[in-house]
Scaffold this motif. Structure first.
Motif, PDB file in Angstrom:
ATOM      1  N   VAL A 237       0.617  -1.412   0.311  1.00  0.00           N
ATOM      2  CA  VAL A 237       0.170   0.188  -0.015  1.00  0.00           C
ATOM      3  C   VAL A 237       1.070   1.010   0.121  1.00  0.00           C
ATOM      4  CG1 VAL A 237      -1.585   1.621   1.368  1.00  0.00           C
ATOM      5  CG2 VAL A 237      -1.663  -0.615   1.139  1.00  0.00           C
ATOM      6  N   ARG A 238       1.494   1.311   0.615  1.00  0.00           N
ATOM      7  CA  ARG A 238       2.762   2.200   0.787  1.00  0.00           C
ATOM      8  C   ARG A 238       3.324   2.788  -0.457  1.00  0.00           C
ATOM      9  NH1 ARG A 238       3.646   0.202   6.555  1.00  0.00           N
ATOM     10  NH2 ARG A 238       2.626   1.539   7.710  1.00  0.00           N
ATOM     11  N   LEU A 239       3.729   1.668  -1.271  1.00  0.00           N
ATOM     12  CA  LEU A 239       4.291   2.020  -2.077  1.00  0.00           C
ATOM     13  C   LEU A 239       3.951   3.029  -4.062  1.00  0.00           C
ATOM     14  CD1 LEU A 239       6.808   0.602  -3.676  1.00  0.00           C
ATOM     15  CD2 LEU A 239       6.284  -1.697  -4.388  1.00  0.00           C
ATOM     16  N   THR A 240       2.786   2.387  -3.639  1.00  0.00           N
ATOM     17  CA  THR A 240       1.997   3.264  -4.223  1.00  0.00           C
ATOM     18  C   THR A 240       1.911   5.000  -4.602  1.00  0.00           C
ATOM     19  OG1 THR A 240      -0.414   2.937  -3.095  1.00  0.00           O
ATOM     20  CG2 THR A 240       0.143   1.649  -4.497  1.00  0.00           C
ATOM     21  N   THR A 241       2.496   5.197  -3.006  1.00  0.00           N
ATOM     22  CA  THR A 241       2.891   6.428  -3.403  1.00  0.00           C
ATOM     23  C   THR A 241       3.983   6.518  -4.225  1.00  0.00           C
ATOM     24  OG1 THR A 241       3.038   6.721  -0.704  1.00  0.00           O
ATOM     25  CG2 THR A 241       3.905   7.768  -1.807  1.00  0.00           C
ATOM     26  N   SER A 242       4.973   6.337  -4.719  1.00  0.00           N
ATOM     27  CA  SER A 242       6.333   6.410  -5.883  1.00  0.00           C
ATOM     28  C   SER A 242       5.803   5.129  -7.016  1.00  0.00           C
ATOM     29  CB  SER A 242       7.555   5.746  -5.108  1.00  0.00           C
ATOM     30  OG  SER A 242       7.527   4.527  -4.457  1.00  0.00           O
ATOM     31  N   HIS A 243       4.819   4.512  -6.440  1.00  0.00           N
ATOM     32  CA  HIS A 243       4.873   3.912  -8.069  1.00  0.00           C
ATOM     33  C   HIS A 243       6.798   3.128  -9.057  1.00  0.00           C
ATOM     34  CE1 HIS A 243       1.111   5.146  -7.996  1.00  0.00           C
ATOM     35  NE2 HIS A 243       0.164   4.102  -7.735  1.00  0.00           N
ATOM     36  N   ASP A 244       7.253   2.919  -7.644  1.00  0.00           N
ATOM     37  CA  ASP A 244       8.854   2.661  -7.887  1.00  0.00           C
ATOM     38  C   ASP A 244       9.341   1.891  -7.722  1.00  0.00           C
ATOM     39  OD1 ASP A 244      11.013   3.084  -9.453  1.00  0.00           O
ATOM     40  OD2 ASP A 244      11.460   4.003  -8.575  1.00  0.00           O
ATOM     41  N   PRO A 245       8.749  -0.132  -7.487  1.00  0.00           N
ATOM     42  CA  PRO A 245       9.196  -1.136  -6.857  1.00  0.00           C
ATOM     43  C   PRO A 245      10.842  -1.632  -7.251  1.00  0.00           C
ATOM     44  CG  PRO A 245       8.137  -1.188  -8.264  1.00  0.00           C
ATOM     45  CD  PRO A 245       8.019  -0.087  -8.565  1.00  0.00           C
ATOM     46  N   ASP A 246      11.126  -2.395  -6.312  1.00  0.00           N
ATOM     47  CA  ASP A 246      12.624  -2.269  -6.269  1.00  0.00           C
ATOM     48  C   ASP A 246      11.966  -3.918  -7.374  1.00  0.00           C
ATOM     49  OD1 ASP A 246      13.821  -1.020  -4.932  1.00  0.00           O
ATOM     50  OD2 ASP A 246      14.086  -2.108  -3.390  1.00  0.00           O
ATOM     51  N   THR A 247      13.405  -4.100  -8.748  1.00  0.00           N
ATOM     52  CA  THR A 247      13.980  -4.732  -9.294  1.00  0.00           C
ATOM     53  C   THR A 247      13.173  -6.328  -8.559  1.00  0.00           C
ATOM     54  OG1 THR A 247      15.048  -3.566 -10.327  1.00  0.00           O
ATOM     55  CG2 THR A 247      15.436  -6.100 -11.114  1.00  0.00           C
TER      56      THR A 247
END
Length: 224
Positions: free
Chosen positions: A123-133
């Motif tokens: 959920v917090r990752l949708t702030t940046s939409h930039d997941p790690d490879t």
């Protein structure tokens, strides 16, 4: 709108939570689903609505069907339910508050600490939409959330108009500046879509749509 008007979505929620619990005991999923659907139907929403929730869930299914992207798909689906569960257009902490809601609700609902932590992280990752490879869960959720950017031009314009309606309290010039900054940040990413399917099917059209919107924002600004 009430949960009774969205029986199919409520069934999807129940199936997802039960699958995530993997046979472990826990409370009835339905009240949690009804609470979430009520949140997604709040009157201040124009884009971040039940329709958006349904679309993100459908795109997660599409990614799973097309690429078998791996990861923990039931946790990704739960994160989709919570990712905009708290949404106030005039506040900046929506993702954090949504993650906190997930932590509380899913702990009560019978998930393990690992599962709760992972859903909240997504959920917090949708702030940046930039997941790690290699973050398969994050890649799947972020791609599904951004898939609206790759729709047909008319659908995209409807999305952009709904976003503007959510921010109706913001003056036109300030909205254009802020919206352009969001678009440029997304366009600056090496890849918008991180799954193989998303990169192959959605990337080009999404960039075309956003570049077109940026140009339209600039053209409108010049007319003021």
């Amino acid at each position: 709108m009430t949960a009774d008007q969205e029986p199919a979505l409520l069934r999807r929620w129940t199936a997802t939570l039960l699958a995530a619990r993997a046979g472990r005991e826990g409370p009835d999923p339905a009240p949690y689903g009804r609470n979430l659907l009520a949140r997604w139907a709040e009157p201040q929403r124009r884009y971040h609505t039940v329709d958006h929730l349904r679309a993100v869930l459908d795109r997660i299914d599409e990614l799973a069907d097309q690429g078998g992207e791996g990861g923990e798909l039931e946790l990704v689906r739960l994160a989709a339910w919570f990712h905009d569960a708290v949404y106030r257009p005039d506040r900046s902490e929506n993702e954090e508050r949504s993650a906190a809601l997930a932590e509380k609700a899913l702990t009560e609902a019978g998930l393990t600490p690992h599962e709760v932590t992972e859903v909240a992280r997504l959920v917090r990752l949708t702030t940046s939409h930039d997941p790690d490879t290699g973050d398969l869960n994050g890649e799947t959720l972020c791609d599904a959330d951004l898939a609206i950017l790759a729709t047909a031009p008319d659908t995209y314009r409807g999305y952009a108009a709904a976003v503007r309606d959510e921010y109706a309290f913001v003056p036109d010039d300030a909205f254009r500046t802020g919206r352009a900054a969001v678009l440029r940040q997304l366009l600056s990413l090496p890849r918008l879509f991180r799954t193989p399917y998303g990169a192959a099917v959605w990337e080009e059209r999404a960039r075309e749509n956003m570049e077109r919107e940026l140009k339209e924002l600039a053209d409108t600004s010049g007319k003021d």
